[in-house]
Design a protein around this motif. Structure first.
Motif, mmCIF file in Angstrom:
data_model
loop_
_atom_site.group_PDB
_atom_site.id
_atom_site.type_symbol
_atom_site.label_atom_id
_atom_site.label_comp_id
_atom_site.label_asym_id
_atom_site.label_seq_id
_atom_site.Cartn_x
_atom_site.Cartn_y
_atom_site.Cartn_z
ATOM 1 N N GLY A 75 0.773 -1.193 0.000
ATOM 2 C CA GLY A 75 0.000 0.000 0.000
ATOM 3 C C GLY A 75 0.825 1.274 0.000
ATOM 4 O O GLY A 75 0.274 2.349 0.011
ATOM 5 N N ALA A 76 2.152 1.171 0.006
ATOM 6 C CA ALA A 76 3.004 2.367 -0.003
ATOM 7 C C ALA A 76 3.485 2.629 -1.419
ATOM 8 O O ALA A 76 3.655 1.709 -2.212
ATOM 9 N N GLY A 77 3.706 3.904 -1.725
ATOM 10 C CA GLY A 77 4.175 4.257 -3.055
ATOM 11 C C GLY A 77 5.128 5.426 -3.027
ATOM 12 O O GLY A 77 5.087 6.265 -2.125
ATOM 13 N N VAL A 78 5.988 5.465 -4.022
ATOM 14 C CA VAL A 78 6.959 6.541 -4.195
ATOM 15 C C VAL A 78 6.864 6.996 -5.637
ATOM 16 O O VAL A 78 6.841 6.166 -6.553
ATOM 17 N N SER A 79 6.780 8.299 -5.867
ATOM 18 C CA SER A 79 6.745 8.850 -7.224
ATOM 19 C C SER A 79 8.027 9.624 -7.490
ATOM 20 O O SER A 79 8.483 10.399 -6.641
ATOM 21 N N LEU A 80 8.583 9.403 -8.667
ATOM 22 C CA LEU A 80 9.797 10.086 -9.100
ATOM 23 C C LEU A 80 9.533 10.781 -10.421
ATOM 24 O O LEU A 80 8.756 10.295 -11.244
ATOM 25 N N ASP A 81 10.191 11.903 -10.624
ATOM 26 C CA ASP A 81 10.254 12.533 -11.935
ATOM 27 C C ASP A 81 11.705 12.415 -12.341
ATOM 28 O O ASP A 81 12.565 13.119 -11.807
ATOM 29 N N GLY A 82 11.997 11.486 -13.244
ATOM 30 C CA GLY A 82 13.392 11.143 -13.493
ATOM 31 C C GLY A 82 13.933 10.501 -12.235
ATOM 32 O O GLY A 82 13.419 9.495 -11.761
ATOM 33 N N ALA A 83 14.927 11.117 -11.636
ATOM 34 C CA ALA A 83 15.534 10.588 -10.417
ATOM 35 C C ALA A 83 15.092 11.333 -9.165
ATOM 36 O O ALA A 83 15.511 10.988 -8.067
ATOM 37 N N ILE A 84 14.249 12.336 -9.310
ATOM 38 C CA ILE A 84 13.935 13.218 -8.179
ATOM 39 C C ILE A 84 12.611 12.818 -7.539
ATOM 40 O O ILE A 84 11.589 12.689 -8.218
ATOM 41 N N LEU A 85 12.644 12.636 -6.226
ATOM 42 C CA LEU A 85 11.463 12.281 -5.458
ATOM 43 C C LEU A 85 10.447 13.416 -5.527
ATOM 44 O O LEU A 85 10.762 14.561 -5.209
ATOM 45 N N THR A 86 9.223 13.081 -5.959
ATOM 46 C CA THR A 86 8.173 14.095 -6.076
ATOM 47 C C THR A 86 7.031 13.867 -5.107
ATOM 48 O O THR A 86 6.311 14.806 -4.784
ATOM 49 N N ALA A 87 6.828 12.621 -4.650
ATOM 50 C CA ALA A 87 5.711 12.347 -3.750
ATOM 51 C C ALA A 87 5.865 10.972 -3.120
ATOM 52 O O ALA A 87 6.540 10.102 -3.668
ATOM 53 N N THR A 88 5.223 10.806 -1.962
ATOM 54 C CA THR A 88 5.089 9.496 -1.322
ATOM 55 C C THR A 88 3.624 9.318 -0.949
ATOM 56 O O THR A 88 2.897 10.286 -0.772
ATOM 57 N N ARG A 89 3.218 8.076 -0.818
ATOM 58 C CA ARG A 89 1.869 7.752 -0.353
ATOM 59 C C ARG A 89 1.953 6.514 0.535
ATOM 60 O O ARG A 89 2.727 5.601 0.267
ATOM 61 N N GLY A 90 1.141 6.521 1.586
ATOM 62 C CA GLY A 90 1.042 5.360 2.453
ATOM 63 C C GLY A 90 2.157 5.204 3.466
ATOM 64 O O GLY A 90 2.252 4.169 4.115
ATOM 65 N N LEU A 91 2.994 6.216 3.629
ATOM 66 C CA LEU A 91 4.097 6.139 4.588
ATOM 67 C C LEU A 91 3.810 6.924 5.865
ATOM 68 O O LEU A 91 4.527 6.795 6.839
ATOM 69 N N GLY A 92 2.777 7.751 5.856
ATOM 70 C CA GLY A 92 2.495 8.645 6.981
ATOM 71 C C GLY A 92 3.260 9.933 6.798
ATOM 72 O O GLY A 92 4.424 9.907 6.392
ATOM 73 N N ASN A 93 2.633 11.065 7.076
ATOM 74 C CA ASN A 93 3.242 12.378 6.833
ATOM 75 C C ASN A 93 3.844 12.429 5.435
ATOM 76 O O ASN A 93 4.988 12.782 5.234
#
Length: 128
Positions: free
Chosen positions: A1-19
């Motif tokens: 249920g956790a997710g990480v979004s990248l644009d190229g190599a740069i972190l743009t968003a997280t979901r399901g990790l809290g805060n």
């Protein structure tokens, strides 16, 4: 249920990790990786949700914090890379993001700040 979004190599968003990191402004980190970031620094803006589900933003002043020769091991192979560090500050906190970049510009590894609760995320993989 956790997710990480990248644009190229740069972190743009997280979901399901809290805060979770809801959004991130990319122009400064992109200029850092391209070698064109101003020494005087650039803004980095992160969006988060408050307890009432409203977006608020934290602004950091980031500066290039060094480049050094390094190596990254992926599986059984080791690759020569340049480690690029980004030092970011705000009145009440600071963090350092690190990117391990191959000669062709591919980011093979990174360590990027997500939020106070999550801290840094270590991301391994080839990203441009």
């Amino acid at each position: 249920g956790a997710g990480v979004s990248l644009d190229g190599a740069i972190l743009t968003a997280t979901r399901g990790l809290g805060n979770d990191l809801m959004s991130a402004e990319l122009a400064g980190p992109q200029s850092l990786l391209a070698g064109t970031a101003p020494d005087r620094g650039y803004p980095r803006i992160h969006g988060y949700l408050d307890g009432e589900n409203r977006t608020y933003f934290e602004t950091f002043l980031c500066r290039p914090a060094g480049r050094s020769d390094a190596a990254v091991t992926i599986g059984d192979s080791q690759r020569a890379v340049t480690r690029i560090d980004e030092h970011c500050t705000a009145p009440d906190m600071e963090f350092v993001n690190s990117y391990w970049v191959a000669r062709d510009g591919t980011v093979l590894r990174s360590r990027q700040w997500a939020s106070n609760r999550v801290g840094h995320l270590d991301i391994l993989g080839a990203h441009r």
